[in-house]
Design an enzyme around this catalytic site. Structure first.
Site, PDB file in Angstrom:
ATOM      1  N   ASP A 337      24.340  30.194  29.920  1.00  0.00           N
ATOM      2  CA  ASP A 337      23.020  30.444  29.380  1.00  0.00           C
ATOM      3  C   ASP A 337      23.130  30.611  27.857  1.00  0.00           C
ATOM      4  OD1 ASP A 337      20.187  31.232  30.054  1.00  0.00           O
ATOM      5  OD2 ASP A 337      20.814  33.019  28.943  1.00  0.00           O
ATOM      6  N   GLU A 366      23.356  25.637  27.667  1.00  0.00           N
ATOM      7  CA  GLU A 366      22.196  25.413  26.809  1.00  0.00           C
ATOM      8  C   GLU A 366      22.628  25.529  25.348  1.00  0.00           C
ATOM      9  OE1 GLU A 366      18.372  27.282  28.998  1.00  0.00           O
ATOM     10  OE2 GLU A 366      19.847  28.744  28.354  1.00  0.00           O
TER      11      GLU A 366
END
Ligand code: CA
Length: 641
Positions: A337, A366
C-alpha cells in the site's frame, strides 16, 4: 513533539543498528528469551501476564511477574524467563524520556484480543495438519503468469446468498460446496472456477479499526496497522487466544493452495493506525514515523503519519516482517500500500532477502508520488517514475485505469470505454506493457477496478447516464479484454466480473466503502441467477483461459515486446489494433470503443476468431472469410492463424 532528527544521524545509526535475528520472544520449552531494541530507554522490564486481554480497570492489570531487562548490544535489552511459558502473554515496560510506558512487542507474532499484549508461543503448534509439507506454490515463474483476484475476507461470505457457514472468517474460505439458494457455486469453488492464479486479500495483519471483542459491530478494509506480524483477530473464531487466528489463517492458506490458488498479502508498512500509541513509537518515541520541521508527523499517506523506512531499524523491521510472512505463512506475493512513501533501498532489500530463499515470491504496489518529509538526504522513493531503481517490483497502472474509465480525481470524467477520443496512444502503450513510466511489462499491474474508488460498473453508471445496461456490459467486457490481453500482470476486483455495485440502503452508490456496512461491501451471490451476469463471468473465464494458453500475452521484457508486437497503423479513429507473433503463434487484436460496427481487413492467413463481443476462449467461434472481419460496437476481436 520534540525534534527526533538525531535518529537519522550517521552517528546514531552506527551506534545503534542491531543486525541480529532474535528480536522479540524466542520460545523454548525450558525458558523464553526476550530481546527488544530501545536505545534511548533508561530502564526496561518484561511483564508477564496470564491473560491476553487488558482489563478495563487499571487495578486489575497486575502482571504475574515483572523482570528487569539488561542492556545488551546496539541499544537492545534482554531477559530470560525460565519455565515453559507457552500461552502466557507479555508486554514491555519502558522508562524513556522520564516516563514509564507499557507497550506490546513490535516483534510480537501472536497477541491477545485487540493486539495489546504479545503472546509467547511455539509457532509449530499452530500448523494445521499438512501445513509443514505445504509450500509457496511455484507453478508460476514469472509475475506476468499471475492473474490476481482482489478480495476482502468478509466480502466473500457475509451476504446470506453466499451459503457459507463461517461468515466473515478466515475459515469461510476453507468451505467447499457452498451454493446460492438457486444452487450456484459460491466462495472458494467459484473463485477456483474463474481460473485466476492468486487471491490477493485486503489486509489481514492486525489492524485497529475493528473491536475484536465485537467483530460484527462494523466493517473496515483494514488499512490501519497495529501489529504488523500478527493476523487480524476479528477474522478468527476466537480473538482472545492468540494461537487460534494463526492456525485458522494457515488453514485458509493451505486450503487455497490445495485448490491451486496462491495467496497475496496486502501490506501497509507506509503508516500505522495511530503513530503515538504504536508500540514501536512507545518504546522508541518518534523513531518509526517521519516528522515535519514543526514537529508534527509527516502525512503524505493522508492517514496521519508516514513510516521512516530510511532509518536502519525501521528498514530492518519491514524486511524482517515480510520475510517472516513468506516463511511462516507461505505467502506468494506482497502488495505494498502507498509504496511511494517507502524508500527504494528498503524495497530492494526486501526483494533480495526474500528471493534468496523464495525466488518466486512477487512484489508490487501503489507507486503514487506523495508529499512526505524524508529524514535523510539522497533517498529515492518507490514511485512509478523510479521504477528503474526497483527492477522486479511492479506498480499499479493507473494510466490504464484512468484511460479506460476516466480520472479518479474527476467523477464526471469518462474514458476509452465511453468512446472518449485521443486515448488510442495511451491504450497502445499500455497494451504493450510500456506506459511512459514503465521500463518493463514485468512492472505494470493492469486493472480497471480495485477496492478503491467506484466499482467499474458503478463508474460506468455514474458517468454514462444514457448508456443502457447492455451497453455497460459491453464496456465491462471490453475493459476486461484490454486488461487480460495486455502485456503486464492482470488484476481485478472481486465481483467486477459479476457487475458488482456498491450501494447503500437508499440506493446511492458508495465510492470508497472502507467503513461501509457489509450490506454495501459484500458480494451479492444471488446475482449469479442473472443470465447477463452469468454471460459476463463466462467472458472473463474465457479471457483468462485464453491468456493462460498463450505465452505471447505474458512477455517478460521490453525487447521481447518490441520483437513480438506491432501496433497497427491507419485504423479508424479511436480503434486500437495489434499484430502479435512469436514461435508460430500469430494473432491480431482489435479494440473498438466506438458505437459503430467496423469492417476491417486482415491478411488471408488469419482464419479463426477466438474472442469477439459475445464470447472468449480457446475454441474458435467463427472462421474469417476473404480476410475481412467485423468488429462490433464497443468490443474486442481476436483473430488467429
Ligand atoms: Ca485488530
Amino acid at each position: 513533539m520534540k525534534d527526533y532528527s538525531f535518529y537519522s544521524s550517521q552517528e546514531f545509526e552506527e551506534k545503534y543498528t542491531y543486525t541480529g535475528n532474535d528480536l522479540g520472544a524466542t520460545y523454548g520449552p525450558d525458558h523464553t528469551f526476550f530481546r527488544v531494541w530501545a536505545p534511548t530507554a533508561q530502564a526496561v522490564s518484561v511483564l508477564l501476564y496470564r491473560d491476553g486481554a487488558v482489563a478495563a480497570e487499571e487495578k486489575n492489570n497486575i502482571p504475574i511477574k515483572a523482570t528487569e531487562m539488561v542492556q545488551s548490544d546496539k541499544g537492545t535489552w534482554t531477559a530470560t524467563l525460565s519455565g515453559d511459558l507457552q500461552g502466557y502473554y507479555y508486554t514491555y515496560k519502558v522508562l524513556v524520556e522520564d516516563q514509564w510506558r507499557e507497550a506490546c512487542d513490535p516483534y510480537a507474532r501472536a497477541t491477545g484480543v485487540n493486539g495489546k499484549r504479545a503472546m509467547i508461543l511455539d509457532l509449530s503448534t499452530t500448523d494445521p495438519h499438512g501445513f509443514t509439507s505445504d509450500a509457496i506454490p511455484d507453478d508460476f515463474h514469472n509475475i506476468t503468469d499471475f492473474i490476481f483476484y482482489e478480495l476482502h475476507i468478509r466480502d466473500v461470505s457475509m451476504d446470506k446468498s453466499s451459503g457459507i457457514v463461517q461468515k466473515g472468517k478466515y475459515l469461510g474460505l476453507t468451505e467447499t460446496g457452498s451454493v446460492t439458494p438457486n444452487g450456484y457455486a459460491t466462495g472458494l469453488d467459484y473463485i477456483k472456477s474463474l481460473g485466476v492464479t492468486h487471491v490477493h486479500f485486503l489486509p489481514f495483519y492486525d489492524f485497529g479499526s475493528i473491536d475484536e471483542s465485537d467483530p460484527d459491530a462494523g466493517f473496515n478494509w483494514g488499512y490501519d496497522p497495529v501489529n504488523f506480524n500478527v493476523p487480524e483477530g476479528s477474522y478468527s473464531t476466537d480473538p482472545y487466544h492468540g494461537d487460534v487466528r494463526i492456525r485458522e489463517l494457515k488453514q485458509m492458506i493451505l486450503t487455497l493452495h490445495d485448490h491451486g490458488l496462491g495467496v497475496i498479502m496486502d501490506v501497509v508498512y507506509n503508516h500505522v493506525f495511530d503513530a503515538d500509541t504504536f508500540c514501536f513509537n512507545q518504546i522508541v518515541p518518534g523513531y518509526f514515523s517521519r516528522q515535519n520541521p514543526d514537529g508534527s508527523y509527516s502525512n503524505g499517506s493522508g492517514c496521519g503519519n508516514d513510516t521512516a523506512s530510511e532509518r536502519s531499524m525501521v528498514r530492518k523491521y519491514i524486511v524482517d516482517s515480510v520475510l517472516y510472512w513468506a516463511k511462516e505463512y507461505h505467502i506468494s506475493g506482497f502488495r505494498f500500500d502507498l509504496v511511494g512513501l517507502l524508500d527504494t533501498e528498503t524495497i530492494n532489500q526486501i526483494m533480495e532477502e526474500v528471493h534468496r530463499i523464495y525466488p518466486f515470491v512477487f512484489f508490487y504496489g501503489e507507486g503514487w508520488d506523495l508529499p512526505t518529509n524524508i529524514s535523510k538526504p539522497n533517498i529515492s522513493l518507490t514511485t512509478q517514475k523510479n521504477a528503474d531503481k526497483v527492477p522486479g517490483f511492479a506498480f499499479f497502472n493507473d494510466t490504464l485505469r484512468d484511460a479506460l474509465r476516466g480520472s479518479v480525481f474527476d467523477t464526471t470524467d469518462t474514458g476509452y470505454l465511453a468512446g472518449k477520443e485521443h486515448l488510442e496512444q495511451t491504450i497502445q502503450k499500455c497494451f504493450i506493457g510500456l506506459p511512459d513510466w514503465c521500463p518493463s511489462p514485468m512492472q505494470t499491474v493492469n486493472y480497471a477496478s480495485c477496492h478503491d474508488n467506484h466499482t467499474l460498473f458503478d463508474r460506468l453508471s455514474l458517468t454514462m447516464h444514457n448508456a443502457t445496461r447492455k451497453e455497460k456490459i459491453r464496456m465491462t467486457k471490453l475493459a476486461a479484454a484490454i486488461v487480460f490481453l495486455s502485456q503486464g500482470i492482470p488484476f481485478f476486483q472481486a465481483g467486477e466480473e459479476m457487475l458488482r455495485s456498491k450501494t447503500d440502503e437508499n440506493g446511492n452508490i458508495v465510492e470508497n466503502s472502507f467503513q461501509s456496512p457489509d450490506e454495501v461491501n459484500s458480494l451479492k451471490w444471488e446475482a449469479l441467477g442473472d443470465p447477463e451476469v452469468v454471460d459476463t463471468i463466462s467472458y472473463y473465464k474465457g479471457l483468462i483461459a485464453f491468456r493462460k494458453s498463450h505465452p505471447i500475452l505474458r512477455l517478460c521484457s521490453k525487447s521481447a515486446v518490441e520483437n513480438s508486437i506491432q501496433i497497427l497503423q491507419d485504423l479508424p479513429n479511436n480503434v486500437a489494433g495489434f499484430h502479435l507473433h512469436m514461435r508460430g503463434a500469430e494473432m491480431i487484436i482489435f479494440f473498438n470503443p466506438t458505437r459503430n460496427a467496423l469492417t476491417l481487413s486482415v491478411s488471408e492467413e488469419y482464419k479463426y476468431i477466438y474472442i469477439n463481443d459475445e464470447r472468449a476462449g480457446n475454441t474458435p467461434l467463427a472462421t474469417v472469410e476473404h480476410g475481412t472481419v467485423t468488429v462490433n460496437p464497443i468490443s474486442a476481436l481476436v483473430v488467429s492463424i
